[in-house]
Design an enzyme around this catalytic site. Structure first.
Site, PDB file in Angstrom:
ATOM      1  CD  GLU A 111      -2.378  -1.190   2.885  1.00 56.74           C
ATOM      2  OE1 GLU A 111      -1.886  -0.471   3.782  1.00 56.74           O
ATOM      3  OE2 GLU A 111      -3.354  -1.918   3.075  1.00 56.74           O
ATOM      4  N   PRO A 112       1.659   1.462  -1.042  1.00 64.92           N
ATOM      5  CG  PRO A 112       2.751   1.454  -3.100  1.00 64.92           C
ATOM      6  CD  PRO A 112       1.799   0.653  -2.270  1.00 64.92           C
ATOM      7  N   GLY A 113       1.983   4.978  -0.711  1.00 62.99           N
ATOM      8  CA  GLY A 113       1.379   6.257  -1.053  1.00 62.99           C
ATOM      9  C   GLY A 113       2.468   7.243  -1.441  1.00 62.99           C
ATOM     10  NE  ARG A 114       6.092   9.604   3.273  1.00 59.30           N
ATOM     11  CZ  ARG A 114       5.589  10.623   3.984  1.00 59.30           C
ATOM     12  NH1 ARG A 114       5.824  11.864   3.630  1.00 59.30           N
ATOM     13  NH2 ARG A 114       4.869  10.395   5.065  1.00 59.30           N
ATOM     14  NE  ARG A 171       5.114  15.455   4.142  1.00 58.33           N
ATOM     15  CZ  ARG A 171       6.421  15.463   4.266  1.00 58.33           C
ATOM     16  NH1 ARG A 171       7.138  16.390   3.672  1.00 58.33           N
ATOM     17  NH2 ARG A 171       7.029  14.542   4.963  1.00 58.33           N
ATOM     18  CE1 TYR A 204       2.793  14.387  10.038  1.00 58.91           C
ATOM     19  CE2 TYR A 204       3.064  15.287   7.846  1.00 58.91           C
ATOM     20  CZ  TYR A 204       2.321  14.578   8.763  1.00 58.91           C
ATOM     21  OH  TYR A 204       1.116  14.052   8.369  1.00 58.91           O
ATOM     22  CB  CYS A 243      -1.693  35.568  11.316  1.00 66.62           C
ATOM     23  SG  CYS A 243      -2.170  36.696  10.014  1.00 66.62           S
ATOM     24  CD  GLU A 244      -1.214  29.228  13.263  1.00 63.61           C
ATOM     25  OE1 GLU A 244      -0.400  28.456  13.808  1.00 63.61           O
ATOM     26  OE2 GLU A 244      -2.425  28.995  13.172  1.00 63.61           O
TER      27      GLU A 244
END
Ligand SMILES: *Cc1c(COP(=O)(O)O)cnc(C)c1O
Length: 421
Positions: A275-278, A314, A318, A346-347
């Site tokens: 089940e590869p995604g990335r 991301r 992360y 605004c962060e």
């Protein structure tokens, strides 16, 4: 390998200059390369050649209909984690028998949807889920094919937020309890136990944790078969990492992964699913953004882009690294300067990179965030009432907008005002 390369001083997606797409659709936007998507799918598919197998693309990584259709036409199945994803896969023309349903919180409605529309298997993650699945399958009048996701208690050595195979994580059932739970499943009238599922995390850059997990799955296969279960399919999950920092990362090659799969579970005669995604989508996409301002700060210069954390979360979520490159290739030998590369939200978390060495840039210049194809567009939001950015798919010298930017009116009119106001 991907198909985002400089040609004659400008960055191209396959045969299309990115500046041409930027002029047509406006920035920021995501752009995907068909050739890269297909290459990654094919390399994985070939890595498992010689074994009965199916590559089920984990579509949560990038789920635009055009991407799904591209991969489905190449033969990919899909791994879905919600009813919405199930419907998306079906809408892209993926037949139910090539759709695997994963996830710890499948609702009765989602289960009914998949049982009615057709499903390859459910990857069951708990006893209560098993009970609901058995009940709903009875109501629909079908038998639900299942694997049970086991948690092998293996340290995937990845970012804590994307590790899933330790006993403290919410995923799967502890492998030590597998015999008991498989016996429960076998006793349920409307379930058919067909295999074992495992997925230990994402962005793994070392094969050792996979190997440890698959060895445990192999051992469990023998035990469960001895208990009388017809274990014939092993879903080995996704998680293969990609090089985000091209200069110093070399994750395992798919062919090495394939050899390891053969070594650990090849002798069992099971059908293999991955089940590869990335690995499929990550390096097949870039986010293109424009420099709005270059701001001189206290001892540092800020590159303020029109893309932000709501478009690509991301780095904020992360602490992920993305290579960021200018769309116009810098002259050879140009002296690089450090920038903090930030978005307009605004962060302070809306920071893509700190003190990143770049050639000098000015307002209006375009930059490309590499490796943004997976967990990019799908995780975006409209925070700060910033429209979801367009997605563009390139194939050779053609490109098409595969999701357009919404208008502000569309965004605002999604709200409704109670009649008392
Ligand atoms: C997220 C996920 C995947 C895909 O992970 P990648 O790291 O993108 O390959 C596969 N299977 C399951 C169950 C997942 O939750």
């Amino acid at each position: 390998m991907d198909h985002f390369l400089y040609r004659d001083g400008a960055l191209f997606a396959e045969d299309v200059p990115l500046s041409e797409i930027a002029a047509a659709v406006g920035t920021p936007f995501y752009v995907y390369s068909t050739a890269t998507l297909l290459r990654h799918y094919t390399v994985l598919d070939e890595a498992l050649a010689g074994t009965d197998h199916l590559v089920c693309y984990a579509m949560k990584a990038a789920s635009n209909q055009a991407i799904l259709k591209t991969l489905a036409q190449a033969g990919a199945g899909m791994d879905v984690v919600s009813g919405g994803e199930y419907l998306r896969a079906k809408a892209a023309g993926v037949p139910g028998e090539r759709i695997v349903f994963s996830g710890i919180g499948k609702t009765a409605d989602e289960i009914r949807m998949a049982l009615t529309g057709g499903i390859r298997q459910f990857n069951v993650e708990s006893e209560p889920e098993m009970e609901v699945l058995n009940r709903v399958a009875g109501e629909v009048g079908v038998t639900a094919p299942i694997t049970i996701r086991v948690n092998p208690d293996v340290d995937a050595k990845t970012h804590a937020k994307i590790a899933t195979g330790k006993s403290e994580n919410k995923f799967g059932i502890p492998i030590a309890r597998a015999r008991e739970v498989y016996a429960m499943a076998a006793a349920m009238e409307h379930l058919e136990v067909i295999g074992i599922d495992v997925h230990i995390g994402s962005q793994l850059t070392d094969l050792a944790p996979f190997e440890l997990a698959y060895q445990k799955v192999a051992e469990l296969t023998g035990i469960l078969r001895a208990d009388g279960h017809n274990i014939r399919r092993l879903d080995l999950g996704g998680g293969l990492g990609i090089p985000y920092a091209r200069s110093n990362e070399a994750p395992p090659l798919p062919v090495e992964y394939g050899a390891m799969v053969q070594r650990t579970v090849g002798h069992l005669g099971c059908e293999i699913e991955i089940e590869p995604g990335r690995l499929i989508a990550g390096n097949a996409g870039c986010m293109i953004s424009e420099v709005i301002y270059v701001k001189s700060g206290e001892g540092r210069d800020f590159l303020i882009l029109d893309g932000a954390m709501n478009d690509l979360i991301r780095p904020a979520m992360y602490e992920a690294h993305h290579d960021i490159v200018p769309v116009i290739e810098p002259e050879p030998g140009v002296e690089q300067v450090p920038y903090d590369i930030v978005g307009p939200v605004c962060e302070s978390g809306d920071t893509f990179a700190k003190q990143r060495m770049m050639p000098p840039l000015t307002a209006g210049d375009l930059v490309a965030f590499r490796s943004a194809g997976a967990y990019g567009a799908v995780m975006s939001s409209e925070y700060n009432t910033r429209p979801l950015i367009p997605e563009v798919l390139v194939k050779g010298d053609q490109y098409a907008v595969i999701r357009r930017r919404p208008t502000f009116d569309e965004m605002i009119n999604r709200d409704s005002i109670p009649e008392w106001l």
